[in-house]
Design a protein around this motif. Sequence first.
Motif, PDB file in Angstrom:
ATOM      1  N   SER A  27      17.824   2.520  47.918  1.00  0.00           N
ATOM      2  CA  SER A  27      17.105   3.554  47.116  1.00  0.00           C
ATOM      3  C   SER A  27      17.735   4.895  47.415  1.00  0.00           C
ATOM      4  O   SER A  27      18.114   5.371  48.462  1.00  0.00           O
ATOM      5  N   ASP A  28      17.767   5.747  46.333  1.00  0.00           N
ATOM      6  CA  ASP A  28      18.283   7.235  46.342  1.00  0.00           C
ATOM      7  C   ASP A  28      17.042   8.090  46.970  1.00  0.00           C
ATOM      8  O   ASP A  28      17.402   9.443  46.912  1.00  0.00           O
ATOM      9  N   ALA A  29      15.781   7.646  46.865  1.00  0.00           N
ATOM     10  CA  ALA A  29      14.777   8.636  47.605  1.00  0.00           C
ATOM     11  C   ALA A  29      15.078   9.245  48.644  1.00  0.00           C
ATOM     12  O   ALA A  29      15.534   8.642  49.778  1.00  0.00           O
ATOM     13  N   LYS A  30      14.464  10.389  48.651  1.00  0.00           N
ATOM     14  CA  LYS A  30      14.581  11.302  50.100  1.00  0.00           C
ATOM     15  C   LYS A  30      13.356  11.038  50.912  1.00  0.00           C
ATOM     16  O   LYS A  30      13.318  11.339  52.072  1.00  0.00           O
ATOM     17  N   THR A  31      12.192  11.213  49.981  1.00  0.00           N
ATOM     18  CA  THR A  31      10.845  11.206  50.818  1.00  0.00           C
ATOM     19  C   THR A  31      10.341   9.886  50.649  1.00  0.00           C
ATOM     20  O   THR A  31      10.535   9.078  49.626  1.00  0.00           O
ATOM     21  N   GLU A  70       8.488   9.567  47.447  1.00  0.00           N
ATOM     22  CA  GLU A  70       9.325   9.397  46.168  1.00  0.00           C
ATOM     23  C   GLU A  70       9.635   7.917  46.322  1.00  0.00           C
ATOM     24  O   GLU A  70       9.592   7.199  45.097  1.00  0.00           O
ATOM     25  N   ASP A 103       4.875  13.045  50.527  1.00  0.00           N
ATOM     26  CA  ASP A 103       5.969  13.507  49.615  1.00  0.00           C
ATOM     27  C   ASP A 103       6.622  14.689  50.390  1.00  0.00           C
ATOM     28  O   ASP A 103       7.560  15.413  49.813  1.00  0.00           O
ATOM     29  N   ASP A 109      10.393  12.978  55.092  1.00  0.00           N
ATOM     30  CA  ASP A 109      11.591  12.542  54.710  1.00  0.00           C
ATOM     31  C   ASP A 109      11.870  10.962  55.357  1.00  0.00           C
ATOM     32  O   ASP A 109      11.195  10.840  56.360  1.00  0.00           O
ATOM     33  N   ILE A 110      12.532  10.282  54.630  1.00  0.00           N
ATOM     34  CA  ILE A 110      12.567   8.783  55.346  1.00  0.00           C
ATOM     35  C   ILE A 110      13.630   8.846  56.414  1.00  0.00           C
ATOM     36  O   ILE A 110      14.675   9.624  56.348  1.00  0.00           O
ATOM     37  N   ASP A 132      15.305   6.550  59.168  1.00  0.00           N
ATOM     38  CA  ASP A 132      15.651   5.081  59.454  1.00  0.00           C
ATOM     39  C   ASP A 132      15.188   4.709  60.848  1.00  0.00           C
ATOM     40  O   ASP A 132      15.366   5.033  61.692  1.00  0.00           O
ATOM     41  N   ALA A 172      16.533   3.740  55.099  1.00  0.00           N
ATOM     42  CA  ALA A 172      17.582   4.450  54.303  1.00  0.00           C
ATOM     43  C   ALA A 172      17.881   3.469  53.016  1.00  0.00           C
ATOM     44  O   ALA A 172      17.973   3.741  51.904  1.00  0.00           O
TER      45      ALA A 172
END
Length: 102
Positions: free
Chosen positions: A1-5, A8, A58, A61-62, A64, A84
């Motif tokens: 996934s390209d999500a940053k949060t 998202e 929201d 941040d993700i 890992d 990630a």
Amino acid sequence: SDAKTVGEALLALNVIAGDESQYGLYVKTVNGITADYDKDQSWWGFYIDGVSASVGVDSTDIVDGSTYGFKFPDTNGAEIKVSAGNSWVCIADKTTCNPVIQ
């Protein structure tokens, strides 16, 4: 996934739903279970690594290896693991995790 949060990523996977507010996303539904504070004073609490979060999904941040969860007063909770490159959803007993994306 390209999500940053976290928000998202979970919104994109249709794992959570809610309403935007001046404070960010107010999560009302997790895995199809809706909490309605106006109706019965229930809500979803957001947890990061088992600790009640001081920020919303929201704004988180993700990271890992971290575990993100939601607890609802009438359930054992839903544990959401987001990293990630992968996402898993574990419900209630937290013993079975199903990959959502790879």
